[in-house]
Design an enzyme around this catalytic site. Structure first.
Site, PDB file in Angstrom:
ATOM      1  N   VAL A 101      32.442  33.654  34.907  1.00 16.71           N
ATOM      2  CA  VAL A 101      32.643  32.213  34.844  1.00 16.71           C
ATOM      3  C   VAL A 101      33.996  31.857  34.233  1.00 16.71           C
ATOM      4  O   VAL A 101      34.308  32.266  33.120  1.00 16.71           O
ATOM      5  CB  VAL A 101      31.519  31.534  34.034  1.00 16.71           C
ATOM      6  CG1 VAL A 101      31.600  30.027  34.211  1.00 16.71           C
ATOM      7  CG2 VAL A 101      30.162  32.056  34.442  1.00 16.71           C
ATOM      8  N   SER A 102      34.779  31.103  34.976  1.00 19.50           N
ATOM      9  CA  SER A 102      36.130  30.739  34.544  1.00 19.50           C
ATOM     10  C   SER A 102      36.228  29.236  34.267  1.00 19.50           C
ATOM     11  O   SER A 102      35.579  28.435  34.929  1.00 19.50           O
ATOM     12  CB  SER A 102      37.108  31.109  35.664  1.00 19.50           C
ATOM     13  OG  SER A 102      38.365  30.512  35.431  1.00 19.50           O
ATOM     14  N   PRO A 103      37.077  28.860  33.302  1.00 16.87           N
ATOM     15  CA  PRO A 103      37.318  27.438  33.048  1.00 16.87           C
ATOM     16  C   PRO A 103      38.456  26.904  33.924  1.00 16.87           C
ATOM     17  O   PRO A 103      38.749  25.711  33.888  1.00 16.87           O
ATOM     18  CB  PRO A 103      37.763  27.444  31.584  1.00 16.87           C
ATOM     19  CG  PRO A 103      38.515  28.731  31.452  1.00 16.87           C
ATOM     20  CD  PRO A 103      37.826  29.724  32.361  1.00 16.87           C
TER      21      PRO A 103
ATOM     22  N   ILE B 140      33.809  27.411  36.963  1.00 21.36           N
ATOM     23  CA  ILE B 140      33.657  27.895  38.335  1.00 21.36           C
ATOM     24  C   ILE B 140      33.389  29.403  38.305  1.00 21.36           C
ATOM     25  O   ILE B 140      33.655  30.058  37.293  1.00 21.36           O
ATOM     26  CB  ILE B 140      34.924  27.655  39.215  1.00 21.36           C
ATOM     27  CG1 ILE B 140      36.145  28.378  38.624  1.00 21.36           C
ATOM     28  CG2 ILE B 140      35.187  26.177  39.428  1.00 21.36           C
ATOM     29  CD1 ILE B 140      37.330  28.475  39.587  1.00 21.36           C
TER      30      ILE B 140
ATOM     31  N   ASP C 195      42.022  35.040  35.977  1.00 20.30           N
ATOM     32  CA  ASP C 195      42.325  34.368  34.708  1.00 20.30           C
ATOM     33  C   ASP C 195      43.449  35.090  33.969  1.00 20.30           C
ATOM     34  O   ASP C 195      44.077  34.546  33.071  1.00 20.30           O
ATOM     35  CB  ASP C 195      41.091  34.352  33.792  1.00 20.30           C
ATOM     36  CG  ASP C 195      40.019  33.382  34.272  1.00 20.30           C
ATOM     37  OD1 ASP C 195      40.345  32.484  35.055  1.00 20.30           O
ATOM     38  OD2 ASP C 195      38.860  33.536  33.857  1.00 20.30           O
TER      39      ASP C 195
END
Ligand SMILES: *[C@@H]1O[C@H](CO)[C@@H](O)[C@H](O)[C@H]1NC(C)=O
Ligand SMILES: *[C@@H]1O[C@H](CO)[C@@H](O)[C@H](O)[C@H]1NC(C)=O
Ligand SMILES: *[C@@H]1O[C@H](CO)[C@@H](O)[C@H](O)[C@H]1NC(C)=O
Length: 698
Positions: free
Chosen positions: A274-276, A176, A387
């Protein structure tokens, strides 16, 4: 004689052309362990000084891919590390040149960090980045240089004839955007060309030998390896690293981790925003959404944290890794993979970013000039991200300044009117470009590089490009390539965090919001614009076979670096024990899917990093008397956890955990621990210990 020689030359030239036109290359792959010190060294990524190593979950590996068309050669290396730095690359090239003369150079070797946030730091040399680890850490640096060099040597020594295929596919549910409000500042007509606010395309190269077997895979998919959060203290290659382990186990038919011949890398690309952590940011207090511009809850950034799809960080890492692995497997078996054909070429230039002045045309046709700035970090850099939140109470999206921090800043490094104007609207917190005490804080000179393999262009970038920055760069390079005679099928791929590390690169529009990524875009609002011009020049020169000036050399900090990280003084096993004594035995009988936990009297893991070795083995008795190794400290199912029990007498314990996989076969098992201790009168000596035998039943 002369005629014969000419004819021979002609034949050689022709056969080279023919080979690449048909897409036959010489290819080689290699993997090597580059795990850093497993204890007491701060991890690089979250910038949290008390996030120090306490053992190993997954080892760090360097994965090298060498491609040669008979006249030119390139090497791409993906390293399980926070990023790559000039010092590491310089040392690797110098070691390779001792062995292979000028076969590997700055121009044809790309080193790309996967960007795991769970590996030791201290290897970048630039002062700002080494602050959390108390300066330079030689052990981390050497482990990386040794491992990367070894992986390239292994690839070099195993070159075979082969082909390369490229495939792409969409993977959803694995990433995301963590700064979606910044993304929305990009022009609407530009955003309308894309379905998502992050890239969902996985691009994959598959290296296949003449017997049609896959020998190497490189997959690029944008995602931060931050599934493991800033409370983790076990070395881990995170989601992308575990995806590699899964793919290598699959392709190598269950050989031990890091020891198979087939190598699979999940390399970094435009992952800047962009993060997981796909559940998204939530308030720890209420479970509600955070404020979207500042990422705070009740004004506090530390209450707004994003989490992954799993119930804890290990589960989240596993889920994202499995998604990457499954998508990569689909691409491997995909029928629409296209063969890569055409020549291998490479080009490289150093660029002094603050002195760049590029001419651009605005959308309304006005011609203008934009310039780079001296490196500086904005207030929101200190806020961290959802994050991993910063520790000083800053919030993202800060454009105003505060006299307390400004005073502190000016004490350290005064920001001039020009700096402030150049970086606007970034409020400068760390004016790193104006300080050289004790030495350079952030690089001014970056490495720009493009490698071509037929239709594929690898754009090596010195930092973390956001989604839209990456798209703009790829599109510009692709268009410039095609208009300079490259194939219309040209596919540009960004290889992230390569060669030199300079934090983030947002678009000028995203920069305006000054979230973490914008605050960390160090050369000012036009950083991306300058890069696009520089890479367009590179691709033009590459395709027209023009020589470019090699640019100014970055400063070599290797003789200046300071280390404040204390070394290991000595170890003792205590009065009644010996090193390797088992303090906690396994149960005599246990079942698959349960966890075995054992403990040993240990030495300090920094006495020997055990590269290409292991701190533990899980062994199974076969044929009545032969112990075979079923797992090492590089396996997902094992954890090696080190704890100091007494600083005074140098006592420590190693806890080893093994989650017995569901498919483990019934039988007798034991766990071995290996290590080194530092004698009180000097000298480092090996020891080992073993548990009682225990029975595993299905
Ligand atoms: C990190 O993940 C663990 C679960 O594995 C969770 O308990 C903890 O709150 C998380 N911490 C942060 C700062 O995200
Ligand atoms: C950039 O270059 C142009 C001409 O090439 C010049 O007019 C302009 O003053 C330069 N800008 C800076 C800040 O040096
Ligand atoms: C073009 O746009 C720029 C920036 O928005 C503006 O400063 C300039 O005046 C415009 N030029 C014309 C001719 O409209």
């Amino acid at each position: 004689m002369r005629k014969k020689l000419l004819a021979l030359l002609w034949i050689i030239t022709l056969s080279t052309c023919l080979r690449t036109a048909l897409g036959v290359y010489k290819i080689g792959v290699g993997i090597a362990d580059c795990t850093g010190p497993a204890a007491e060294v701060t991890f690089i990524g979250y910038g949290k000084s008390n996030q120090k190593g306490c053992g190993i979950h997954l080892r760090q590996f360097s994965r090298a891919f060498v491609i040669d068309d008979g006249s030119q050669r390139v090497a791409f290396v993906s390293v399980d590390a926070g990023m790559m730095g000039y010092g590491v690359r310089k040392a690797v090239i110098s070691r390779l040149q001792k062995q292979y003369k000028d076969t590997y150079t700055e121009s044809n070797l790309i080193l790309s960090g996967t960007h795991t946030h769970s590996a030791p730091g201290g290897f970048l040399m630039d002062f700002l980045y080494d602050i959390p680890s108390l300066g330079y850490v030689k052990e981390t640096f050497e482990a990386l240089v040794d491992g990367i060099t070894r992986s390239v040597v292994r690839a070099h020594e195993n070159m075979v004839d082969g082909k390369i295929f490229i495939s792409t596919g969409e993977l959803t549910g694995a990433n995301i955007n963590r700064s979606p409000t910044s993304y929305l500042l990009n022009p609407e007509e530009e955003r309308d060309r894309y379905k998502y606010d992050v890239d969902k395309e996985m691009v994959q190269l598959q290296l296949v030998n003449s017997a049609k077997s896959t020998i190497g895979v490189i997959s690029w998919f944008p995602v931060h390896p931050t599934s493991m959060n800033n409370t983790n203290c076990l070395i881990s290659s995170d989601n992308v690293g575990y995806a590699s382990v899964l793919m290598e186990k699959f392709l190598n038919k269950n050989s031990l981790v890091g020891q198979g011949r087939i190598v699979a890398a999940f390399a970094s690309t435009n992952l800047g925003d962009v993060s997981p952590n796909i559940k998204g940011p939530r308030c720890l207090t209420t479970g509600e959404e955070c404020d979207v511009v500042s990422s705070t809850c009740d004004g506090q950034a530390k209450l707004c944290v994003a989490a992954g799809p799993g119930d804890n960080m290990f589960e989240s890492t596993k889920i994202i890794a499995e998604k990457l692995f499954e998508q990569s497997k689909i691409l491997l078996q995909s029928a629409n993979a296209k063969e890569v054909t055409g020549p291998v070429r490479h080009i490289h230039q150093y660029v002094d970013m603050p002195t760049q002045n590029v001419t651009i045309a605005l959308p309304n046709g006005t011609i203008t000039h934009v310039t780079g700035c001296l490196p500086a970090m904005g207030y929101s850099f200190a806020a961290g991200t959802t994050d991993g939140v910063g520790e000083l109470g800053f919030a993202q999206g800060t454009k105003s300044t505060n006299s307390y921090w400004n005073t502190l800043r000016d004490l350290l490094f005064k920001a001039t009117e020009e700096d402030i104007r150049c970086q606007h609207p970034k409020p400068i917190l760390i004016n790193s470009g104006r300080i050289s005490i004790p030495y350079q804080w952030q690089p001014r000179i970056v490495s720009t590089q493009i490698v071509q393999v037929g239709e594929v262009l690898l754009i090596a970038v010195p930092g973390e490009f956001t989604t839209m920055s990456g798209r703009r760069l790829r599109n510009s390079v692709q268009e410039a390539a095609i208009s300079n005679g490259a194939s219309p099928d040209t596919k540009a791929i960004i290889t992230g965090l390569s060669n030199v590390y300079t934090s983030y690169i947002t678009t000028p529009e995203e920069y305006q919001m000054q979230r973490y990524e914008g605050a960390s875009t160090i050369y000012g609002p036009h950083t991306l614009t300058i890069y696009i011009e520089k890479y367009k020049e590179l691709i033009r020169a590459l395709l027209k076979e023009e020589k470019l000036d090699s640019g100014p050399l970055p400063v070599d900090l290797s003789h200046k670096v300071i280390s404040l990280q204390p070394g290991v003084v000595f170890d003792t096993p205590g009065l009644i024990h010996h090193f390797g004594d088992c303090l906690l035995q396994p149960p005599t009988r246990t079942r698959v899917r349960s966890k075995v936990r054992v403990k040993f009297v240990s030495g300090h893991p920094r006495n020997n990093l055990m590269n290409e070795k292991t701190f533990l083995t899980v062994e199974k008795l076969t044929d009545g008397d032969k112990w075979i190794i079923v797992a090492t400290d590089a396996d997902w199912e094992t954890k090696f956890i080190w704890t100091r029990t007494s600083t005074l007498i140098g006592g420590s314990e190693a806890t080893i955990e093994w989650e017995i996989p569901y498919d483990a076969t019934s039988g007798l098992y034991r766990i071995h621990h290996f290590g080194y201790f530092q004698h009180i009168f000097g000298g480092v000596h090996p020891y080992s210990g073993v548990t009682n035998t225990f029975q595993v039943i299905q």
